[in-house]
Design an enzyme around this catalytic site. Sequence first.
Site, PDB file in Angstrom:
ATOM      1  N   HIS A  93       0.868  -1.179   0.000  1.00 51.04           N
ATOM      2  CA  HIS A  93       0.000   0.000   0.000  1.00 51.04           C
ATOM      3  C   HIS A  93       0.901   1.223   0.000  1.00 51.04           C
ATOM      4  CE1 HIS A  93      -3.259   2.771   0.899  1.00 51.04           C
ATOM      5  NE2 HIS A  93      -2.389   3.371   1.687  1.00 51.04           N
ATOM      6  N   ASP A 172     -16.234  -0.153   4.708  1.00 50.10           N
ATOM      7  CA  ASP A 172     -15.312   0.947   4.389  1.00 50.10           C
ATOM      8  C   ASP A 172     -15.938   1.908   3.382  1.00 50.10           C
ATOM      9  OD1 ASP A 172     -12.704   2.309   4.450  1.00 50.10           O
ATOM     10  OD2 ASP A 172     -12.609   1.672   2.359  1.00 50.10           O
ATOM     11  N   ARG A 179     -16.870   9.879   6.099  1.00 47.70           N
ATOM     12  CA  ARG A 179     -15.654  10.603   6.540  1.00 47.70           C
ATOM     13  C   ARG A 179     -15.364  11.772   5.601  1.00 47.70           C
ATOM     14  NH1 ARG A 179     -11.193   6.311   6.301  1.00 47.70           N
ATOM     15  NH2 ARG A 179      -9.824   7.998   6.945  1.00 47.70           N
ATOM     16  N   SER A 194      -9.463   1.636   7.536  1.00 51.31           N
ATOM     17  CA  SER A 194      -9.799   1.645   6.114  1.00 51.31           C
ATOM     18  C   SER A 194      -8.757   0.878   5.285  1.00 51.31           C
ATOM     19  CB  SER A 194      -9.891   3.108   5.657  1.00 51.31           C
ATOM     20  OG  SER A 194     -10.046   3.200   4.282  1.00 51.31           O
ATOM     21  N   LYS A 198      -8.961  -3.656   4.190  1.00 53.46           N
ATOM     22  CA  LYS A 198      -9.001  -4.104   2.792  1.00 53.46           C
ATOM     23  C   LYS A 198      -7.863  -5.082   2.522  1.00 53.46           C
ATOM     24  CE  LYS A 198      -9.571   0.270   1.725  1.00 53.46           C
ATOM     25  NZ  LYS A 198      -9.731   1.585   1.170  1.00 53.46           N
TER      26      LYS A 198
HETATM   27  N1  URA Z   1      -6.650   5.132   1.689  1.00 52.49           N
HETATM   28  C1  URA Z   1      -7.720   4.437   2.130  1.00 52.49           C
HETATM   29  O1  URA Z   1      -8.124   3.448   1.543  1.00 52.49           O
HETATM   30  N2  URA Z   1      -8.342   4.880   3.252  1.00 52.49           N
HETATM   31  C2  URA Z   1      -7.925   5.951   3.941  1.00 52.49           C
HETATM   32  O2  URA Z   1      -8.531   6.286   4.938  1.00 52.49           O
HETATM   33  C3  URA Z   1      -6.802   6.662   3.464  1.00 52.49           C
HETATM   34  C4  URA Z   1      -6.180   6.219   2.326  1.00 52.49           C
END
Ligand code: URA
Length: 363
Positions: A93, A172, A179, A194, A198
């Site tokens: 990520h 999410d 959010r 979040s 995933k």
């Molecule tokens: N990327 C995401 O998937 N969620 C976040 O809160 C910030 C970056």
Amino acid sequence: MEEMCTNSAHVNISEMIRKKRDKQSLSAEEINYFVQGVTNQSIQDCQIGAMLMAICLQGMTQEEAVNLTQEMKLSGAVLEWPKEWSSVIVDKHSTGGVGDKVSLVLSPALAACGCKVPMISGRGLGHTGGTLDKLESIPGFNINKSPEEIKQILATVGCCIVGQTANLVPADKKLYAIRDVTSTVDCLPLIAGSIISKKGAESLAALILDVKYGEGALYKNISEARELAEYLVYVGNSLGIQTVAAISRMDNPIGKRIGNSLEVIESIECLKGKGPKDLEELVTCLGGHLLHLCGKAGSFKAGEKDIKNALQNGCALGKFQAMLVAQGVTPDLARALCQGEEVLRCAIKQEELKAEAEGMMLH
Ligand code: URA
């Protein structure tokens, strides 16, 4: 009004909001109730917004953050893999940035080194292009793949880059949308929930986080980047994913090319071992850590060397080409794309943008 939790305990959402507002901790059962209510829409948006703001202002303990992430992960489907892949399922990520095309190179390079990479990527955020947007500039490339199709591509190719499927972490989707309109994006436990939920739903063995700071990044100084990195690493490891973070300085775009199709071209150059130094360095560093973490390399240095070799000897490029075909690009076009820049320029969609006035762009 009092509502019932799935395990018959009495849980009241407004009482939970009050608790968090007053800086008290939420139990695992309460967090389970909250995430389930978000997912099945039994909790009102205004209550979700109030809870998110309370979390944002009062924070969460590490235990609460881990419980939140775990519940979010379980809010939808969790991908399942053959047993023999269990130690080699890896992903990364990135906090993102202009010209960040690392995924396009790293994913096939890792596959060339024996990993399985079910990379679930995103769209552009703000002024940064998303990996999916970049790949979609290749005619025919299809980012929509079912879990079964993903498994099939991993079995034959070893890597894929796809969009999030509808039933993966539905909590999410809802939480992020709220959010976004309640100024609660910038909150560590919510960010960790979040991102890591995933990755958890991908059933990963190992995860590398590429956290950037500097002029061209979301985080301007290293202490903010370190705080985020440490938080994400803690939550990732708590969910059973071997997680490490690389913190890198980003004052300029990565590589020399910016824009979806141009970044595909530069990625292919890198896959041939002829990419810009900064891009290659990031790919080998992140890949080296992942190969070491999942046991494919005896050390980080050995892992870096393996990734470098995969870029030099054409194996990574071969995996990229096979991934394009597996995701809908015709074999002729995939071959042409991976062969040379002239073909690339004709094959990739181009759009001319005309400046409205004469002038110079200064950095
Ligand atoms: N990327 C995401 O998937 N969620 C976040 O809160 C910030 C970056």
